[in-house]
Design a protein around this motif. Structure first.
Motif, PDB file in Angstrom:
ATOM      1  N   TYR A 244     -37.118 -59.680   0.231  1.00  0.00           N
ATOM      2  CA  TYR A 244     -38.042 -58.590  -0.102  1.00  0.00           C
ATOM      3  C   TYR A 244     -37.833 -58.199  -1.562  1.00  0.00           C
ATOM      4  O   TYR A 244     -36.721 -58.278  -2.094  1.00  0.00           O
ATOM      5  CB  TYR A 244     -37.785 -57.382   0.796  1.00  0.00           C
ATOM      6  N   HIS A 245     -38.911 -57.764  -2.214  1.00  0.00           N
ATOM      7  CA  HIS A 245     -38.870 -57.500  -3.648  1.00  0.00           C
ATOM      8  C   HIS A 245     -39.808 -56.332  -3.950  1.00  0.00           C
ATOM      9  O   HIS A 245     -40.980 -56.360  -3.570  1.00  0.00           O
ATOM     10  CB  HIS A 245     -39.326 -58.752  -4.408  1.00  0.00           C
ATOM     11  N   HIS A 246     -39.313 -55.311  -4.631  1.00  0.00           N
ATOM     12  CA  HIS A 246     -40.143 -54.173  -5.006  1.00  0.00           C
ATOM     13  C   HIS A 246     -41.196 -54.575  -6.044  1.00  0.00           C
ATOM     14  O   HIS A 246     -40.933 -55.390  -6.927  1.00  0.00           O
ATOM     15  CB  HIS A 246     -39.297 -53.060  -5.633  1.00  0.00           C
ATOM     16  N   PHE A 247     -42.382 -53.969  -5.955  1.00  0.00           N
ATOM     17  CA  PHE A 247     -43.344 -54.101  -7.047  1.00  0.00           C
ATOM     18  C   PHE A 247     -43.030 -53.035  -8.090  1.00  0.00           C
ATOM     19  O   PHE A 247     -42.447 -51.996  -7.788  1.00  0.00           O
ATOM     20  CB  PHE A 247     -44.787 -53.977  -6.533  1.00  0.00           C
ATOM     21  N   PRO A 248     -43.374 -53.270  -9.356  1.00  0.00           N
ATOM     22  CA  PRO A 248     -43.157 -52.248 -10.385  1.00  0.00           C
ATOM     23  C   PRO A 248     -44.252 -51.175 -10.272  1.00  0.00           C
ATOM     24  O   PRO A 248     -45.297 -51.425  -9.671  1.00  0.00           O
ATOM     25  CB  PRO A 248     -43.285 -53.039 -11.678  1.00  0.00           C
ATOM     26  N   ARG A 249     -43.992 -49.952 -10.802  1.00  0.00           N
ATOM     27  CA  ARG A 249     -42.872 -49.648 -11.640  1.00  0.00           C
ATOM     28  C   ARG A 249     -42.093 -48.497 -11.043  1.00  0.00           C
ATOM     29  O   ARG A 249     -42.680 -47.531 -10.588  1.00  0.00           O
ATOM     30  CB  ARG A 249     -43.337 -49.314 -13.046  1.00  0.00           C
ATOM     31  N   GLU A 250     -40.792 -48.587 -11.093  1.00  0.00           N
ATOM     32  CA  GLU A 250     -39.936 -47.533 -10.574  1.00  0.00           C
ATOM     33  C   GLU A 250     -39.684 -46.465 -11.632  1.00  0.00           C
ATOM     34  O   GLU A 250     -39.550 -46.761 -12.818  1.00  0.00           O
ATOM     35  CB  GLU A 250     -38.595 -48.133 -10.138  1.00  0.00           C
ATOM     36  N   VAL A 251     -39.625 -45.217 -11.174  1.00  0.00           N
ATOM     37  CA  VAL A 251     -39.123 -44.112 -11.988  1.00  0.00           C
ATOM     38  C   VAL A 251     -37.965 -43.507 -11.205  1.00  0.00           C
ATOM     39  O   VAL A 251     -38.159 -42.947 -10.118  1.00  0.00           O
ATOM     40  CB  VAL A 251     -40.204 -43.055 -12.266  1.00  0.00           C
ATOM     41  N   TRP A 252     -36.771 -43.661 -11.742  1.00  0.00           N
ATOM     42  CA  TRP A 252     -35.558 -43.239 -11.026  1.00  0.00           C
ATOM     43  C   TRP A 252     -35.140 -41.849 -11.484  1.00  0.00           C
ATOM     44  O   TRP A 252     -34.822 -41.635 -12.654  1.00  0.00           O
ATOM     45  CB  TRP A 252     -34.441 -44.246 -11.293  1.00  0.00           C
ATOM     46  N   VAL A 253     -35.163 -40.902 -10.560  1.00  0.00           N
ATOM     47  CA  VAL A 253     -34.761 -39.527 -10.848  1.00  0.00           C
ATOM     48  C   VAL A 253     -33.287 -39.372 -10.493  1.00  0.00           C
ATOM     49  O   VAL A 253     -32.882 -39.613  -9.348  1.00  0.00           O
ATOM     50  CB  VAL A 253     -35.600 -38.524 -10.038  1.00  0.00           C
ATOM     51  N   HIS A 254     -32.481 -39.012 -11.476  1.00  0.00           N
ATOM     52  CA  HIS A 254     -31.052 -38.850 -11.231  1.00  0.00           C
ATOM     53  C   HIS A 254     -30.443 -37.948 -12.303  1.00  0.00           C
ATOM     54  O   HIS A 254     -31.085 -37.652 -13.315  1.00  0.00           O
ATOM     55  CB  HIS A 254     -30.329 -40.205 -11.213  1.00  0.00           C
ATOM     56  N   ASN A 255     -29.230 -37.533 -12.059  1.00  0.00           N
ATOM     57  CA  ASN A 255     -28.535 -36.645 -12.988  1.00  0.00           C
ATOM     58  C   ASN A 255     -27.621 -37.436 -13.912  1.00  0.00           C
ATOM     59  O   ASN A 255     -26.993 -38.414 -13.498  1.00  0.00           O
ATOM     60  CB  ASN A 255     -27.696 -35.619 -12.227  1.00  0.00           C
ATOM     61  N   VAL A 256     -27.556 -37.007 -15.160  1.00  0.00           N
ATOM     62  CA  VAL A 256     -26.601 -37.576 -16.113  1.00  0.00           C
ATOM     63  C   VAL A 256     -25.855 -36.427 -16.756  1.00  0.00           C
ATOM     64  O   VAL A 256     -26.336 -35.295 -16.802  1.00  0.00           O
ATOM     65  CB  VAL A 256     -27.307 -38.420 -17.202  1.00  0.00           C
ATOM     66  N   GLY A 257     -24.647 -36.713 -17.252  1.00  0.00           N
ATOM     67  CA  GLY A 257     -23.888 -35.684 -17.941  1.00  0.00           C
ATOM     68  C   GLY A 257     -22.439 -35.679 -17.536  1.00  0.00           C
ATOM     69  O   GLY A 257     -21.965 -36.541 -16.785  1.00  0.00           O
ATOM     70  N   LEU A 258     -21.715 -34.683 -18.027  1.00  0.00           N
ATOM     71  CA  LEU A 258     -20.297 -34.527 -17.754  1.00  0.00           C
ATOM     72  C   LEU A 258     -20.009 -33.087 -17.346  1.00  0.00           C
ATOM     73  O   LEU A 258     -20.572 -32.146 -17.913  1.00  0.00           O
ATOM     74  CB  LEU A 258     -19.465 -34.874 -18.998  1.00  0.00           C
ATOM     75  N   ASP A 259     -19.130 -32.948 -16.357  1.00  0.00           N
ATOM     76  CA  ASP A 259     -18.686 -31.626 -15.909  1.00  0.00           C
ATOM     77  C   ASP A 259     -19.887 -30.724 -15.628  1.00  0.00           C
ATOM     78  O   ASP A 259     -20.760 -31.069 -14.845  1.00  0.00           O
ATOM     79  CB  ASP A 259     -17.745 -31.000 -16.938  1.00  0.00           C
ATOM     80  N   SER A 260     -19.930 -29.575 -16.302  1.00  0.00           N
ATOM     81  CA  SER A 260     -21.007 -28.613 -16.049  1.00  0.00           C
ATOM     82  C   SER A 260     -22.285 -28.955 -16.809  1.00  0.00           C
ATOM     83  O   SER A 260     -23.334 -28.357 -16.558  1.00  0.00           O
ATOM     84  CB  SER A 260     -20.551 -27.199 -16.430  1.00  0.00           C
ATOM     85  N   LEU A 261     -22.195 -29.895 -17.748  1.00  0.00           N
ATOM     86  CA  LEU A 261     -23.379 -30.282 -18.519  1.00  0.00           C
ATOM     87  C   LEU A 261     -24.076 -31.452 -17.830  1.00  0.00           C
ATOM     88  O   LEU A 261     -23.910 -32.617 -18.178  1.00  0.00           O
ATOM     89  CB  LEU A 261     -22.972 -30.670 -19.944  1.00  0.00           C
TER      90      LEU A 261
END
Length: 343
Positions: A244-261
């Motif tokens: 199985y293979h996803h079609f495009p296009r993905e938008v990945w929602v996620h958190n980035v940062g360090l500690d409280s930021l």
């Protein structure tokens, strides 16, 4: 201490630039509108409303904010197969909205096992060697949903003209939404069709994904953090023709940062459908991440069954349908009270 905070801020800025700017070096980014995504997430969330009366009259708790003023035209519930979709007109966007509900029967953990079903030859013209997930394909093509959705779209177009169509859904509903969008373009010749889904599983092989991209080059699949469902059915790198293979296009929602930021980002992925820098870069092990998208709940109030509730007056809107199906329908441009008085 102050120096540490400045260092954290600098690292966070680098991460944001890396995630948001990486693709711009390779190719122009596709059109992704965060406000539209949030709006369609609200439309998708509303379809999980158990009370059909509130959903049909668009008075449910979820039927407000960015979706306020929406006009419901057709509500289709395939009770036997626990499937649901609706069609209506959003005057603020001058567009038809089609939303499919994700699975509600049993629990998420149980139906995840069904994602390992075998592939089915895809019988659309000019798509030789394309294979699709038999269960998701059948849920749209071999139930009463397809006829109900098409009828609702035709009725709305007769009233409001050849306006754009926006198709959305979550989970299994995202799979049905994808087949619907492709169906509208290939089999009905419609041109202005937008597809934006949430938490979608894979629905076909690489050949299918390639064909899908040609017809819907601007389709968007929003994925969230460690959501388990976009990782299913599994992708096997060593079997590119069979997996199985996803079609495009993905938008990945996620958190980035360090500690409280920590900062949430919507990362636009590459056009392969299987960008290793997006959701495939993390383990898909979270059901909780599957149930909330863009801060919006994506599950029913009564999890564990296909229970629905409706006011007796709503049955006056019911039109002829096969056994096991409820279709609530009204004429575009009429309010609920106007149509009830005309009956």
């Amino acid at each position: 201490m102050e120096r540490r905070r400045w260092l954290q801020a600098a690292v966070l800025m680098c991460l944001l630039l890396l995630c948001s700017g990486r693709e711009l070096k390779d190719e122009p980014a596709p059109v992704y509108n965060s406000t539209l995504a949030k709006t369609l997430a609200e439309y998708t969330s509303a379809v999980y409303t158990t009370d059909l009366s509130q959903l049909f009259t668009w008075t449910c708790e979820k039927c407000n904010d960015l979706t306020q003023g929406f006009e419901m035209i057709e509500l289709i519930i395939d009770v036997q197969n626990c499937l649901e979709a609706y069609v209506g007109f959003a005057s603020d966007m001058n567009a038809i909205v089609v939303a499919f509900r994700g699975t509600q029967e049993n629990s998420i953990q149980n139906w995840i096992e069904d994602l390992f079903w075998k592939q089915l030859d895809f019988d659309y013209p000019g798509m030789a060697e394309a294979k699709v997930h038999s269960g998701f394909y059948s849920a749209y093509h071999n139930t009463t949903l397809r006829d109900g959705v098409i009828n609702g779209i035709q009725k709305t177009m007769e009233a409001y003209g050849n306006v754009p169509i926006m198709v959305t859904g979550h989970s299994m509903g995202a799979s049905m939404a994808s087949f619907c969008a492709l169906d509208l373009i290939v089999n009905y010749g419609l041109k202005d069709v937008t597809l934006l889904t949430f938490g979608q599983p894979r629905i076909g092989n690489a050949v299918f994904a390639s064909h899908f991209k040609k017809y819907l080059p601007n389709a968007i699949r929003v994925t969230n953090e460690h959501d388990i469902v976009p990782h299913l059915p599994p992708y096997y790198h060593y079997f590119p023709q069979k997996t199985y293979h996803h079609f495009p296009r993905e938008v990945w929602v996620h958190n980035v940062g360090l500690d409280s930021l920590v900062y949430p980002i919507e990362q636009i992925c590459d056009d392969s459908g299987e960008d290793p820098a997006c959701s495939r870069s993390v383990s898909g092990n979270s059901v909780q991440d599957h149930l909330h998208y863009l801060g919006i709940s994506m599950h029913s109030e009564s999890r564990g069954s296909c229970r629905i509730v409706t006011d007796g007056n709503m049955l006056r809107y019911k039109i002829g349908a096969p056994d096991g199906t409820i279709i609530l329908s009204k004429q575009p441009g009429l309010s609920v009270d106007q149509q009830l008085s005309a009956l």
